[in-house]
Design an enzyme around this catalytic site. Structure first.
Site, PDB file in Angstrom:
ATOM      1  N   GLY A   7       1.333  -7.878 -20.466  1.00 21.79           N
ATOM      2  CA  GLY A   7       0.591  -6.632 -20.383  1.00 21.79           C
ATOM      3  C   GLY A   7      -0.601  -6.700 -19.451  1.00 21.79           C
ATOM      4  O   GLY A   7      -0.579  -7.391 -18.433  1.00 21.79           O
TER       5      GLY A   7
ATOM      6  N   ASP B 273       2.608  -3.203  -7.722  1.00 27.19           N
ATOM      7  CA  ASP B 273       2.260  -1.961  -7.033  1.00 27.19           C
ATOM      8  C   ASP B 273       2.526  -0.754  -7.929  1.00 27.19           C
ATOM      9  O   ASP B 273       1.764   0.216  -7.934  1.00 27.19           O
ATOM     10  CB  ASP B 273       3.062  -1.831  -5.739  1.00 27.19           C
ATOM     11  CG  ASP B 273       2.794  -2.968  -4.766  1.00 27.19           C
ATOM     12  OD1 ASP B 273       1.663  -3.493  -4.761  1.00 27.19           O
ATOM     13  OD2 ASP B 273       3.718  -3.338  -4.025  1.00 27.19           O
TER      14      ASP B 273
ATOM     15  N   ASN C 223       3.889   1.439  -1.164  1.00 25.40           N
ATOM     16  CA  ASN C 223       4.494   1.514  -2.495  1.00 25.40           C
ATOM     17  C   ASN C 223       3.580   2.278  -3.455  1.00 25.40           C
ATOM     18  O   ASN C 223       4.030   3.127  -4.230  1.00 25.40           O
ATOM     19  CB  ASN C 223       4.732   0.116  -3.066  1.00 25.40           C
ATOM     20  CG  ASN C 223       5.799  -0.667  -2.339  1.00 25.40           C
ATOM     21  OD1 ASN C 223       6.600  -0.107  -1.597  1.00 25.40           O
ATOM     22  ND2 ASN C 223       5.808  -1.970  -2.546  1.00 25.40           N
TER      23      ASN C 223
ATOM     24  N   GLY D 287       1.315  -9.884 -16.323  1.00 26.00           N
ATOM     25  CA  GLY D 287       2.774  -9.926 -16.236  1.00 26.00           C
ATOM     26  C   GLY D 287       3.426  -9.422 -17.507  1.00 26.00           C
ATOM     27  O   GLY D 287       3.126  -8.320 -17.990  1.00 26.00           O
TER      28      GLY D 287
ATOM     29  N   GLU E 291       0.824  -1.216   0.000  1.00 27.02           N
ATOM     30  CA  GLU E 291       0.000   0.000   0.000  1.00 27.02           C
ATOM     31  C   GLU E 291       0.853   1.260   0.000  1.00 27.02           C
ATOM     32  O   GLU E 291       0.543   2.233  -0.693  1.00 27.02           O
ATOM     33  CB  GLU E 291      -0.946  -0.014   1.201  1.00 27.02           C
ATOM     34  CG  GLU E 291      -1.903  -1.192   1.215  1.00 27.02           C
ATOM     35  CD  GLU E 291      -1.283  -2.472   1.782  1.00 27.02           C
ATOM     36  OE1 GLU E 291      -1.921  -3.530   1.685  1.00 27.02           O
ATOM     37  OE2 GLU E 291      -0.151  -2.398   2.327  1.00 27.02           O
TER      38      GLU E 291
ATOM     39  N   LYS F  36      -3.939  -8.066 -14.636  1.00 25.64           N
ATOM     40  CA  LYS F  36      -2.508  -7.982 -14.942  1.00 25.64           C
ATOM     41  C   LYS F  36      -2.035  -9.335 -15.484  1.00 25.64           C
ATOM     42  O   LYS F  36      -2.276 -10.362 -14.863  1.00 25.64           O
ATOM     43  CB  LYS F  36      -1.721  -7.623 -13.682  1.00 25.64           C
ATOM     44  CG  LYS F  36      -2.087  -6.277 -13.073  1.00 25.64           C
ATOM     45  CD  LYS F  36      -1.363  -6.043 -11.755  1.00 25.64           C
ATOM     46  CE  LYS F  36      -1.848  -6.996 -10.673  1.00 25.64           C
ATOM     47  NZ  LYS F  36      -1.209  -6.757  -9.366  1.00 25.64           N
TER      48      LYS F  36
ATOM     49  N   GLY G 269       7.638  -5.502  -6.613  1.00 25.90           N
ATOM     50  CA  GLY G 269       7.035  -4.174  -6.630  1.00 25.90           C
ATOM     51  C   GLY G 269       6.425  -3.776  -7.951  1.00 25.90           C
ATOM     52  O   GLY G 269       5.820  -2.697  -8.053  1.00 25.90           O
TER      53      GLY G 269
ATOM     54  N   ASP H  98      11.490  -2.020  -4.210  1.00 28.74           N
ATOM     55  CA  ASP H  98      10.032  -2.015  -4.345  1.00 28.74           C
ATOM     56  C   ASP H  98       9.511  -0.758  -5.029  1.00 28.74           C
ATOM     57  O   ASP H  98       8.560  -0.818  -5.806  1.00 28.74           O
ATOM     58  CB  ASP H  98       9.386  -2.114  -2.959  1.00 28.74           C
ATOM     59  CG  ASP H  98       9.200  -3.549  -2.515  1.00 28.74           C
ATOM     60  OD1 ASP H  98       8.147  -3.857  -1.972  1.00 28.74           O
ATOM     61  OD2 ASP H  98      10.121  -4.356  -2.717  1.00 28.74           O
TER      62      ASP H  98
END
Length: 313
Positions: A228, A255, A36, A225, A34, A223, A252, A291
């Site tokens: 895209g 985030d 991050n 990875g 959070e 998401k 990270g 991160d």
């Protein structure tokens, strides 16, 4: 007015360059999903606030000093002298594969409770435009989960947009436990963010995005990875490929993606532009160590448009 309000645990982070059992040197920073996101949103020019609890110790001072330095508002965070600040250890085990060990049981961060959220929403002035919560905070215990429930309830009443990032952590709880906790929140959620495998936490449907939209969620962002991300909403489906960058550290990245997406929402841009910004901030993260350390400010968003090895003069 606060643009983004988020809540959770931020820990002191130790990063080694090899197996922890062999000893050696380690870099020290802070980490927390959070916070991050709060840092990423603040770097992009928005007003972000973090609600959390740290110990009355030096790791806690590091957490608070770092977030203040990054422009994150700590007005509603607090220090608990009866519990330590949590720790997280990262081992760069092989290539770009990291191993993570937590020391967060009975930590100060796990003492986050509904009263902490109440203080934030009862403060003078307008409510936050956007509330961001994650499954990680819900997994930390009964009180942190109730803090999330109260935050979502208060945000809904106040008219704030509510974002849920599933962010499932197998070391914290099972898929079944996560589903039992998170599914009741869905009627109050506007934006869901999840990776492909995390959608099963929220629904058993064969078409998870359609099921979540039918349940009242306004937008579902998935998401993928390196492949895209995709946005699903009543107006259609939009996909954006990931930006191509050298992979240095994937920790990270999710985030960072969320920070870019929420920044776009705060700027009022359309779903396509939000995804473009999200995959860009995610690329900054994977191409940098740490991160949040490599996250861009607004003026840097166009840096990846330069060719590899380019020099900006």
């Amino acid at each position: 007015m606060t643009d983004l309000l988020t809540l959770g645990e931020t820990m002191a982070a130790f990063r080694t360059t090899g197996p922890l059992r062999l000893g050696g040197t380690a870099g020290i920073s802070v980490a927390g999903s959070e916070s991050n996101v709060a840092i990423g949103v603040a770097r992009l020019g928005h007003r972000a606030a973090w609600v959390g609890v740290t110990g009355a110790d030096e790791p806690g001072e590091l957490v608070r000093r770092t977030l203040r330095a990054e422009g994150v508002d700590l007005t509603w965070s607090r220090v608990d002298a009866a519990a330590p600040t949590g720790l997280i250890l990262f081992e760069n085990r092989v290539a770009d594969i990291n191993r993570v060990t937590y020391h967060r049981s009975f930590s100060a961060g796990s003492r986050l409770g509904p009263a902490d959220v109440t203080r934030a929403f009862d403060a003078p002035g307008p409510p936050p435009r956007l509330l961001h919560v994650t499954g990680i905070t819900c997994a930390l215990g009964v009180e942190p989960y109730q803090a999330v429930v109260e935050a979502v309830r208060r945000a809904r009443v106040a008219g704030s947009t509510v974002c849920l990032d599933v962010n499932h952590r197998n070391r914290l709880w099972s898929v079944a436990d996560a589903a039992e906790a998170l599914r009741p929140l869905l009627p109050s959620i506007d934006l869901v963010i999840a990776s492909d495998d995390e959608l099963a936490v929220l629904t058993d449907a064969t078409d998870p995005a359609a099921a979540l939209l039918s349940a009242g969620v306004t937008e579902v962002v998935v998401k993928h990875g390196a492949d895209g991300a995709t946005s699903h909403s009543a107006t259609g489906t939009i996909h954006r490929p990931a930006r191509t960058v050298p992979v240095v550290d994937t920790v990270g990245a999710g985030d960072a993606f969320v920070a870019g997406l929420l920044s776009g929402w705060l700027d009022g841009v359309d779903a396509s532009a939000r995804l473009d910004r999200a995959v860009t901030t995610g690329a900054f993260a994977v191409a940098s160590r740490g991160d949040w350390e490599g996250l861009p400010d607004r003026a840097e968003l166009a840096l990846l448009d330069h060719g590899p090895g380019g020099t900006v003069r």
